[in-house]
Write a protein that holds these residues in place. Structure first.
Motif, PDB file in Angstrom:
ATOM      1  N   HIS A 186      10.202  -0.679  -0.312  1.00  0.00           N
ATOM      2  CA  HIS A 186      10.133  -2.120  -0.066  1.00  0.00           C
ATOM      3  C   HIS A 186       8.754  -2.483   0.463  1.00  0.00           C
ATOM      4  O   HIS A 186       8.134  -1.704   1.192  1.00  0.00           O
ATOM      5  CB  HIS A 186      11.207  -2.541   0.935  1.00  0.00           C
ATOM      6  CG  HIS A 186      11.286  -4.030   1.134  1.00  0.00           C
ATOM      7  ND1 HIS A 186      10.464  -4.719   2.007  1.00  0.00           N
ATOM      8  CD2 HIS A 186      12.077  -4.953   0.548  1.00  0.00           C
ATOM      9  CE1 HIS A 186      10.755  -6.009   1.944  1.00  0.00           C
ATOM     10  NE2 HIS A 186      11.735  -6.178   1.072  1.00  0.00           N
TER      11      HIS A 186
ATOM     12  N   LEU B 168      11.342  -7.015  -5.917  1.00  0.00           N
ATOM     13  CA  LEU B 168      10.864  -7.835  -4.803  1.00  0.00           C
ATOM     14  C   LEU B 168      10.340  -9.152  -5.372  1.00  0.00           C
ATOM     15  O   LEU B 168       9.489  -9.148  -6.260  1.00  0.00           O
ATOM     16  CB  LEU B 168       9.758  -7.102  -4.045  1.00  0.00           C
ATOM     17  CG  LEU B 168      10.090  -5.642  -3.658  1.00  0.00           C
ATOM     18  CD1 LEU B 168       8.865  -4.952  -3.093  1.00  0.00           C
ATOM     19  CD2 LEU B 168      11.246  -5.614  -2.679  1.00  0.00           C
TER      20      LEU B 168
ATOM     21  N   ARG C  68       7.860  -4.122  -7.739  1.00  0.00           N
ATOM     22  CA  ARG C  68       8.866  -3.070  -7.567  1.00  0.00           C
ATOM     23  C   ARG C  68       8.146  -1.761  -7.285  1.00  0.00           C
ATOM     24  O   ARG C  68       7.150  -1.426  -7.953  1.00  0.00           O
ATOM     25  CB  ARG C  68       9.736  -2.958  -8.807  1.00  0.00           C
ATOM     26  CG  ARG C  68      10.495  -1.650  -8.942  1.00  0.00           C
ATOM     27  CD  ARG C  68      11.428  -1.654 -10.129  1.00  0.00           C
ATOM     28  NE  ARG C  68      12.734  -2.175  -9.790  1.00  0.00           N
ATOM     29  CZ  ARG C  68      13.643  -2.590 -10.688  1.00  0.00           C
ATOM     30  NH1 ARG C  68      13.342  -2.570 -11.970  1.00  0.00           N
ATOM     31  NH2 ARG C  68      14.819  -3.024 -10.301  1.00  0.00           N
TER      32      ARG C  68
END
Length: 810
Positions: free
Chosen positions: A202, A392, A219
């Motif tokens: 993340h 994301l 990502r």
């Protein structure tokens, strides 16, 4: 846009051969610029393996190879390729094969050693331009299999010359929709598969560029194999699209860009620090790019950065320090949407052009980033393994473009095309193009997909119907209707008359670009009120011209450098100045002050340049260089066409810095400056590598085209009277001032004023000159007496004494 024909045929069924496909694409506005057949006539070429290689006994650069062709005993092949070695698999042209280019393969002796076939490069097979060595095939290639079958040949590389309004066709899927509409088939779009999330990587994303970057997805994929080989099928599709396979990660991002039209970029995740920040660059900020160059940025550039440093110039190119290398195991894969205006011209400003900038500056579908990210993840996991983290997302939905419905009226469609297109066919066309169709009473309400930025109004929809229905199917009809002829105003000359007059006087018309170099204008001293281009083609074409002369003098220099000694050129065109202030020359630069934000002031102008001899080479008179009076005579001839020469005057004051202070003049009409003429300033002429014989004229065109309405006059019944006078005046008093004074004092009685002598020297005070002139006097109603003529002379002399400090000479 370059792509493989076979790849396109996998995405959409095409019931036509290659030639028909190329013709249909061109007629639909997707011009086929180049079509290159690949791998034609490769029968007799198979996959082979080199199992032994020895140095040729008679040649240092040749090897004698034993090759397994999958058909019994190994074949002996003499090969000179530098990469020929044991263990590689390569194409083998068997004896009897015929290669592209008419090469027939026969058994032969090379330096005394027999050779039974030829190991081939990609260029020799006609599938690529690489002739540096043998075409190396994957190690799992089946020995003995037909090369054409193994590589999916024959094929063709098709290159389209797309117009800027069709960025949707910069991806094969977008192009497939047009092809489906043309051939009445359906698009076989690859199914979107969400990659399984098996990682927990993340990273925060912050959008700080407003509407310039409204959507950014990323990502993290961990644990990829950096040594994974790109599959042959993917590498071949890239190669046939003009891209060189590099590595699995780079090849996947390029493949998805070609397939969907969405540029992607991969960062080495281990080099990133903190969040991803999408922001504008700071003035003076620098970034080393993938190609090794250093980009000097300003606030007009979008930058992808982390908390500590810049990572990539958004929409243009990635950074060198965050690149994916052979040792990269963890990547951050980005997929974003940038506003076209934020990317437009940025790559060119850095002196480059990239596939990403080519797409982003034209517009990429704002809904593509997630789909492209998932597609790239799917391919990358299948090729290089790894664990994909969650997608994301950072986005500002209010700043994303939103498709709007556009109404197409049935009657309007019929009127514009001149042919009736069935309602069902219209609906089929729009549906095949991926648009939403709603039937209404007067026609259709169409909502274009988010990829079609060019659909804005009814005319755009009519164009779509026309190009898919087929221009060949629209009958050719001659337009009918009465044409209203515009009357030429009698009080104005047309530009053609000016062109013809100058051509008759020995000038050639030049047509120069309206863009010039800022450095050239600085040389001329023309640095004020310039209109810079927001997106110049190059640094030499960065400013709209404020004068015709710099470009015209460049043309003169170009001709002089090619042995043209006598050059006479003219140009009619517009000059441009920034609005916001009142110019000192209102006739040239606009009469009214304008506020900031208004468009630039455009002024039609005429410019003339002349160098070399005044007359073309001949025997009737001695050669002499052209001078101030020659070019002034050309101006006088143009002014005479207007029928009001008395409204024009020349003055020695108020000259621009580029004009010779002693051999130049300001041209005025009714007292308002209209232009300048004379020799170039010596310093400017030296800077431009020109001699002193170059004379120029630039004048506003509108005053020059104005003329007095023609009026017939009876032939005079009474004779004219001539009186000659000579006056002594200060040297700085110009003839035009004297002429205006005499004409003003005598009015209609003076028909003509002729200057026939000028003298300075013995008998005339220093700083003064003697001018002799003839006054031609005439009255339309009676014969003038001697008293009348003498009174006119006294009035003229009195006026000259008062206005010009003149003294009558005895």
């Amino acid at each position: 846009m370059k792509f493989s024909e076979n790849w396109l045929r996998e995405l959409v069924e095409i019931k036509a051969d290659r030639a028909a496909l190329a013709h249909a694409l061109t007629m639909a506005g997707l011009e086929v610029e180049e079509l290159t057949p690949l791998g034609e006539n490769l029968s007799g070429v198979v996959v082979a393996e080199i199992i032994a290689a020895e140095k040729h006994p008679e040649a240092d650069r040749l090897q004698v190879c034993k090759v397994n062709a999958g058909s019994g005993e190994p074949l002996q092949i003499v090969c000179g390729a530098p990469n020929a070695r044991v263990g590689i698999k390569v194409p083998l042209a068997m004896v009897g094969a015929n290669l592209p280019g008419g090469i027939a393969i026969k058994a032969a002796k090379l330096r005394g050693v027999e050779s039974f076939g030829m190991l081939c490069s990609a260029k020799e097979l006609g599938i690529d331009n690489d002739a540096s060595g043998l075409l190396e095939l994957p190690l799992d290639a089946p020995v003995g299999q037909s090369l054409a079958m193994y590589l999916g040949l024959p094929d063709a590389s098709i290159e389209l010359k797309l117009t800027p309004n069709r960025p949707d066709c910069l991806g094969l899927v977008g192009l497939a929709h047009d092809v489906a509409a043309l051939f009445g088939s359906a698009v076989k779009v690859p199914a979107q598969v969400d990659a399984p999330v098996t990682g927990a990587g993340h990273r925060g994303i912050r959008l700080e560029a407003g509407a310039d970057a409204p959507r950014y997805l990323g990502r993290i994929i961990e644990g990829i194999d950096p040594a994974a080989r790109t599959p042959l099928w993917l590498a071949e599709r890239l190669r046939r699209a003009g891209l060189r396979p590099i590595s699995a990660v780079v090849d996947v991002t390029n493949y998805v860009m070609l397939e969907l039209g969405q540029p992607l970029h991969a960062f080495d995740n281990d080099t990133l620090e903190g969040d991803i920040v999408v922001r504008h660059a700071r003035n003076g900020e620098t970034l080393k790019l993938l190609d090794g160059s250093e980009a000097k940025l300003d606030s007009g550039f979008l930058l992808i950065a982390d908390d500590k440093k810049g990572l990539a110039v958004a929409g243009v190119m990635g950074g060198y320090d965050s690149r994916v290398t052979d040792g990269t195991h963890n990547i951050f894969l980005e997929s974003a949407h940038f506003a076209p205006a934020a990317i437009m011209g940025r790559a060119r400003k850095l002196g480059m052009h990239t596939d990403a900038s080519h797409r982003f500056e034209r517009g990429v579908d704002p809904e593509l980033p997630r789909r492209a990210l998932e597609r790239a993840t799917e391919l990358l996991l299948a090729i290089a393994g790894g664990n994909a983290g969650p997608v994301l997302v950072a986005e500002n939905l209010a700043d994303l473009p939103k498709p709007a419905a556009v109404t197409l009226r049935r009657a309007r469609l019929r009127r514009v095309l001149g042919v009736e297109v069935a309602d069902a066919e219209v609906a089929r066309i729009f549906t095949a193009l991926g648009m939403h169709v709603e039937t209404i009473a007067e026609g259709w309400r169409i909502t274009a997909p988010s990829s079609r930025f060019d659909i804005e109004r009814e005319e755009d929809l009519i164009e779509e119907v026309a190009r898919i229905y087929g221009y060949d199917n629209i009958p050719t009809t001659t337009p009918a209707g009465a044409l209203a002829l515009a009357a030429e105003p009698e009080a104005r000359l047309n530009e053609l008359a000016v062109r013809e007059q100058l051509a008759a006087r020995g000038y050639y018309e030049a047509v120069n670009l309206a863009f010039v170099s800022h450095a050239l204008l600085q040389t001329w001293g023309l640095g004020e009120c310039l209109v810079p281009l927001a997106n110049p083609l190059s640094a030499d074409l960065a400013v709209m011209r404020p004068s015709l002369l710099p470009g015209l003098i460049e043309a003169l220099s170009h001709n002089r450098a090619r042995q043209q000694e006598r050059v006479r050129l003219f140009e009619l065109g517009r000059v441009f100045h920034q609005s916001g202030s009142l110019r000192k020359d209102p006739a040239i630069h606009g009469r009214t002050p304008q506020q900031n934000g208004d468009p630039p002031v455009e002024t039609p102008s005429l410019a003339i340049v002349a160098s070399g001899n005044a007359r073309a080479e001949q025997w009737g008179e001695a050669a002499r260089l052209s001078d101030f009076f020659d070019i002034k005579g050309d101006l006088d001839a143009l002014i005479a066409w207007g029928g009001e020469p008395q409204r024009w005057s020349v003055h020695a004051d108020g000259l621009p810095s580029w004009l010779h202070p002693g051999r130049g003049a300001r041209v005025a009409r009714d007292g308002q400056t209209a232009g300048y003429l004379g020799a170039l300033h010596p310093q400017l002429a030296k800077a431009l590598d020109l001699g002193p014989d170059v004379h120029v004229l630039e004048v506003a065109l509108d005053p020059l085209l104005g003329r007095r309405l023609p009026k017939a006059q009876p032939v005079p019944r009474f004779p004219a009277v001539r009186r000659d006078i000579a006056v002594d005046v200060p040297e700085q008093v110009s003839w035009s001032q004297i002429e205006q004074t005499v004409r003003g004092s005598l009015g209609g009685a003076l028909v003509e004023l002729r200057l026939f002598d000028r003298y300075s020297g013995k008998g005339v005070e220093a700083g003064r000159k003697s001018l002799a002139m003839g006054l031609i006097l005439q009255d339309a109603s009676r014969t003038l007496t001697d008293d009348d003529a003498d009174r006119c002379v006294r009035n003229a002399v009195s006026a000259l004494e008062a206005a010009c400090e003149a003294k009558l000479r005895g």
